[in-house]
Design a protein around this motif. Structure first.
Motif, PDB file in Angstrom:
ATOM      1  N   GLU A   1       0.677  -1.161   0.080  1.00  0.00           N
ATOM      2  CA  GLU A   1       0.069   0.059  -0.192  1.00  0.00           C
ATOM      3  C   GLU A   1       0.674   1.364  -0.185  1.00  0.00           C
ATOM      4  O   GLU A   1       0.429   2.449   0.105  1.00  0.00           O
ATOM      5  N   GLY A   2       2.228   1.012   0.015  1.00  0.00           N
ATOM      6  CA  GLY A   2       3.066   2.330  -0.187  1.00  0.00           C
ATOM      7  C   GLY A   2       3.597   2.823   1.216  1.00  0.00           C
ATOM      8  O   GLY A   2       4.094   3.911   1.207  1.00  0.00           O
ATOM      9  N   ARG A   3       3.171   2.145   2.364  1.00  0.00           N
ATOM     10  CA  ARG A   3       3.556   2.622   3.558  1.00  0.00           C
ATOM     11  C   ARG A   3       5.158   2.349   3.940  1.00  0.00           C
ATOM     12  O   ARG A   3       5.417   1.224   3.739  1.00  0.00           O
ATOM     13  N   VAL A   4       5.633   3.265   4.531  1.00  0.00           N
ATOM     14  CA  VAL A   4       7.247   3.002   4.649  1.00  0.00           C
ATOM     15  C   VAL A   4       7.466   2.304   5.952  1.00  0.00           C
ATOM     16  O   VAL A   4       6.812   2.431   7.118  1.00  0.00           O
ATOM     17  N   ASN A   5       8.509   1.552   5.856  1.00  0.00           N
ATOM     18  CA  ASN A   5       9.125   0.531   6.987  1.00  0.00           C
ATOM     19  C   ASN A   5      10.646   1.012   7.073  1.00  0.00           C
ATOM     20  O   ASN A   5      11.215   0.659   6.122  1.00  0.00           O
ATOM     21  N   LEU A   6      11.006   1.184   8.226  1.00  0.00           N
ATOM     22  CA  LEU A   6      12.441   1.303   8.474  1.00  0.00           C
ATOM     23  C   LEU A   6      13.017   0.417   9.606  1.00  0.00           C
ATOM     24  O   LEU A   6      12.368   0.743  10.705  1.00  0.00           O
ATOM     25  N   ALA A   7      13.932  -0.352   9.544  1.00  0.00           N
ATOM     26  CA  ALA A   7      14.361  -1.362  10.468  1.00  0.00           C
ATOM     27  C   ALA A   7      15.651  -1.636  10.465  1.00  0.00           C
ATOM     28  O   ALA A   7      16.259  -1.886   9.144  1.00  0.00           O
ATOM     29  N   PRO A   8      16.213  -1.701  11.587  1.00  0.00           N
ATOM     30  CA  PRO A   8      17.926  -2.136  11.482  1.00  0.00           C
ATOM     31  C   PRO A   8      17.998  -3.476  11.597  1.00  0.00           C
ATOM     32  O   PRO A   8      17.360  -4.472  12.693  1.00  0.00           O
TER      33      PRO A   8
ATOM     34  N   ALA B   1      11.209   8.358  14.678  1.00  0.00           N
ATOM     35  CA  ALA B   1      12.511   8.389  14.991  1.00  0.00           C
ATOM     36  C   ALA B   1      12.856  10.040  14.714  1.00  0.00           C
ATOM     37  O   ALA B   1      13.868  10.326  14.837  1.00  0.00           O
ATOM     38  N   GLY B   2      11.941  10.797  14.045  1.00  0.00           N
ATOM     39  CA  GLY B   2      12.233  12.147  13.619  1.00  0.00           C
ATOM     40  C   GLY B   2      13.338  12.226  12.485  1.00  0.00           C
ATOM     41  O   GLY B   2      13.844  13.463  12.291  1.00  0.00           O
ATOM     42  N   LEU B   3      13.133  11.275  11.499  1.00  0.00           N
ATOM     43  CA  LEU B   3      13.853  11.535  10.301  1.00  0.00           C
ATOM     44  C   LEU B   3      13.276  11.850   9.019  1.00  0.00           C
ATOM     45  O   LEU B   3      12.140  11.434   8.961  1.00  0.00           O
ATOM     46  N   GLU B   4      13.956  12.653   8.271  1.00  0.00           N
ATOM     47  CA  GLU B   4      13.417  13.077   6.993  1.00  0.00           C
ATOM     48  C   GLU B   4      13.598  12.271   5.802  1.00  0.00           C
ATOM     49  O   GLU B   4      15.029  11.431   5.866  1.00  0.00           O
ATOM     50  N   ALA B   5      12.802  11.833   5.319  1.00  0.00           N
ATOM     51  CA  ALA B   5      13.015  11.017   4.272  1.00  0.00           C
ATOM     52  C   ALA B   5      13.475  11.610   2.725  1.00  0.00           C
ATOM     53  O   ALA B   5      13.171  12.759   2.419  1.00  0.00           O
ATOM     54  N   ALA B   6      14.149  11.004   1.957  1.00  0.00           N
ATOM     55  CA  ALA B   6      14.636  11.440   0.627  1.00  0.00           C
ATOM     56  C   ALA B   6      14.238  10.505  -0.402  1.00  0.00           C
ATOM     57  O   ALA B   6      14.200   9.305  -0.165  1.00  0.00           O
ATOM     58  N   PRO B   7      13.887  10.994  -1.609  1.00  0.00           N
ATOM     59  CA  PRO B   7      13.435   9.986  -2.624  1.00  0.00           C
ATOM     60  C   PRO B   7      14.678   9.383  -3.180  1.00  0.00           C
ATOM     61  O   PRO B   7      15.766   9.817  -3.211  1.00  0.00           O
ATOM     62  N   SER B   8      14.284   8.119  -3.651  1.00  0.00           N
ATOM     63  CA  SER B   8      15.263   7.202  -4.157  1.00  0.00           C
ATOM     64  C   SER B   8      15.080   7.517  -5.655  1.00  0.00           C
ATOM     65  O   SER B   8      14.431   8.125  -6.220  1.00  0.00           O
ATOM     66  N   THR B   9      16.271   6.967  -6.332  1.00  0.00           N
ATOM     67  CA  THR B   9      16.298   7.037  -7.863  1.00  0.00           C
ATOM     68  C   THR B   9      15.881   5.904  -8.635  1.00  0.00           C
ATOM     69  O   THR B   9      15.059   6.040  -9.680  1.00  0.00           O
ATOM     70  N   ARG B  10      16.246   4.608  -8.060  1.00  0.00           N
ATOM     71  CA  ARG B  10      15.876   3.382  -9.196  1.00  0.00           C
ATOM     72  C   ARG B  10      14.582   2.582  -8.262  1.00  0.00           C
ATOM     73  O   ARG B  10      14.260   1.854  -9.107  1.00  0.00           O
ATOM     74  N   VAL B  11      14.620   3.164  -7.046  1.00  0.00           N
ATOM     75  CA  VAL B  11      13.491   1.922  -6.458  1.00  0.00           C
ATOM     76  C   VAL B  11      12.466   3.145  -5.799  1.00  0.00           C
ATOM     77  O   VAL B  11      12.695   4.157  -5.552  1.00  0.00           O
ATOM     78  N   ARG B  12      11.380   2.382  -5.435  1.00  0.00           N
ATOM     79  CA  ARG B  12      10.354   3.222  -4.696  1.00  0.00           C
ATOM     80  C   ARG B  12      10.529   3.577  -3.296  1.00  0.00           C
ATOM     81  O   ARG B  12      10.297   4.584  -2.722  1.00  0.00           O
ATOM     82  N   PRO B  13      11.266   2.461  -2.520  1.00  0.00           N
ATOM     83  CA  PRO B  13      11.314   2.964  -1.127  1.00  0.00           C
ATOM     84  C   PRO B  13      12.233   4.315  -0.819  1.00  0.00           C
ATOM     85  O   PRO B  13      13.208   4.353  -1.503  1.00  0.00           O
ATOM     86  N   PRO B  14      11.893   5.219   0.259  1.00  0.00           N
ATOM     87  CA  PRO B  14      12.758   6.356   0.421  1.00  0.00           C
ATOM     88  C   PRO B  14      14.058   5.877   1.315  1.00  0.00           C
ATOM     89  O   PRO B  14      14.176   4.673   1.719  1.00  0.00           O
ATOM     90  N   ARG B  15      14.871   6.752   1.142  1.00  0.00           N
ATOM     91  CA  ARG B  15      16.201   6.565   1.988  1.00  0.00           C
ATOM     92  C   ARG B  15      16.355   7.688   3.142  1.00  0.00           C
ATOM     93  O   ARG B  15      15.583   8.484   3.006  1.00  0.00           O
TER      94      ARG B  15
ATOM     95  N   HIS C   1       2.086  -3.055  12.335  1.00  0.00           N
ATOM     96  CA  HIS C   1       2.185  -2.969  10.777  1.00  0.00           C
ATOM     97  C   HIS C   1       1.757  -1.723  10.174  1.00  0.00           C
ATOM     98  O   HIS C   1       0.398  -1.189  10.559  1.00  0.00           O
ATOM     99  N   GLY C   2       2.474  -1.043   9.488  1.00  0.00           N
ATOM    100  CA  GLY C   2       1.756   0.324   8.895  1.00  0.00           C
ATOM    101  C   GLY C   2       2.491   1.485   9.437  1.00  0.00           C
ATOM    102  O   GLY C   2       2.255   2.440   8.749  1.00  0.00           O
ATOM    103  N   GLU C   3       2.760   1.302  10.639  1.00  0.00           N
ATOM    104  CA  GLU C   3       3.307   2.654  11.312  1.00  0.00           C
ATOM    105  C   GLU C   3       4.489   2.983  10.594  1.00  0.00           C
ATOM    106  O   GLU C   3       5.266   2.202  10.438  1.00  0.00           O
ATOM    107  N   ASP C   4       5.038   4.369  10.646  1.00  0.00           N
ATOM    108  CA  ASP C   4       5.879   4.818   9.973  1.00  0.00           C
ATOM    109  C   ASP C   4       7.092   4.888  11.337  1.00  0.00           C
ATOM    110  O   ASP C   4       7.269   6.103  11.814  1.00  0.00           O
ATOM    111  N   GLU C   5       8.284   4.032  11.161  1.00  0.00           N
ATOM    112  CA  GLU C   5       9.289   4.279  11.859  1.00  0.00           C
ATOM    113  C   GLU C   5      10.426   5.503  11.601  1.00  0.00           C
ATOM    114  O   GLU C   5      10.873   5.943  13.020  1.00  0.00           O
ATOM    115  N   MET C   6      10.358   5.625  10.487  1.00  0.00           N
ATOM    116  CA  MET C   6      11.182   7.097  10.149  1.00  0.00           C
ATOM    117  C   MET C   6      10.712   8.346  10.807  1.00  0.00           C
ATOM    118  O   MET C   6      11.544   9.092  11.340  1.00  0.00           O
ATOM    119  N   ARG C   7       9.329   8.316  10.665  1.00  0.00           N
ATOM    120  CA  ARG C   7       8.503   9.323  11.355  1.00  0.00           C
ATOM    121  C   ARG C   7       8.875   9.434  12.896  1.00  0.00           C
ATOM    122  O   ARG C   7       8.986  10.429  13.797  1.00  0.00           O
TER     123      ARG C   7
END
Length: 212
Positions: free
Chosen positions: A39-46, A117-131, A109-115
């Motif tokens: 559904e396009g929701r961001v996940n960020l995990a170490p 953690a107070g992190l700003e997302a930047a668009p990627s170039t070749r894939v859809r997930p942000p960096r 599931h579906g909650e944004d870990e990047m948000r």
């Protein structure tokens, strides 16, 4: 003569206060994985079981390991990569260590870990997930294969190794010195075993391969 080493077979137990395996397998780079669900929701995990496995083309991989007590090993990152075939590995610097640790927190599931953690997302170039915008470097990856691990008896371990080919590399300009990525200046954080043990790389030494 007394044996100078302590030996144990992991299948029989280590006999120590804490399992030394992860402390021996150190330092380990941290795979800070960005992915999107269907559904396009961001996940960020170490992931502390992470590394590179080929250089040309570049291939990286991380292991999604079953939690103690069992349960579904397909954590959000694995499920998302299975669904979309893409992920980004973000470089964890000392500056970002606390934010990385914040993304370890269990969230629905579906909650944004990047948000969180107070992190700003930047668009990627070749894939859809942000960096992660502040990461010194980021590797955009497309899925190659997912390997289900088994033990010596062929029993499923519940862990999966996710292998991806790097199709795009981002490097912040301040960490490029005369065309070389300045690893020490980027101050990478590594996992060193036992609860809460990390290391920071601040200096390098050179040792060239011998020639025939």
């Amino acid at each position: 003569m007394t044996d100078p080493t302590y030996f144990y077979d992991p299948r029989e137990g280590h006999g120590l206060p804490h399992d030394p395996f992860k402390a021996i397998l150190a330092p380990r780079p941290i795979g800070w994985i960005t992915s999107l669900d269907a559904e396009g929701r961001v996940n960020l995990a170490p992931y502390s079981f992470f590394n590179g496995f080929n250089s040309n083309p570049p291939v990286v991989g991380f292991s999604a390991e079953r939690r103690p007590g069992g349960g579904d090993p397909r954590k959000d990152s694995l499920r998302n990569v299975e669904e979309t075939g893409e992920f980004v590995c973000n470089f964890v610097s000392r500056e970002l260590a606390e934010a990385m640790n914040e993304t370890c927190a269990p969230m629905p599931h579906g909650e944004d870990e990047m948000r969180r953690a107070g992190l700003e997302a930047a668009p990627s170039t070749r894939v859809r997930p942000p960096r992660v915008a502040r990461a010194p470097a980021a590797l955009e990856c497309k899925l190659l294969q997912i390997v289900a691990l088994t033990d010596l008896e062929g029993r499923p371990l519940g862990s999966r190794i996710v292998l991806g080919q790097v199709v795009g590399v981002h490097i912040r300009h301040e960490f490029l010195k005369e065309g070389i990525f300045d690893t020490a200046a980027a101050r990478p954080v590594a996992r060193c075993g036992y609860r809460g043990d990390y290391a920071e790389v601040t200096s390098l030494f050179e040792m060239l391969r011998p020639v025939a």
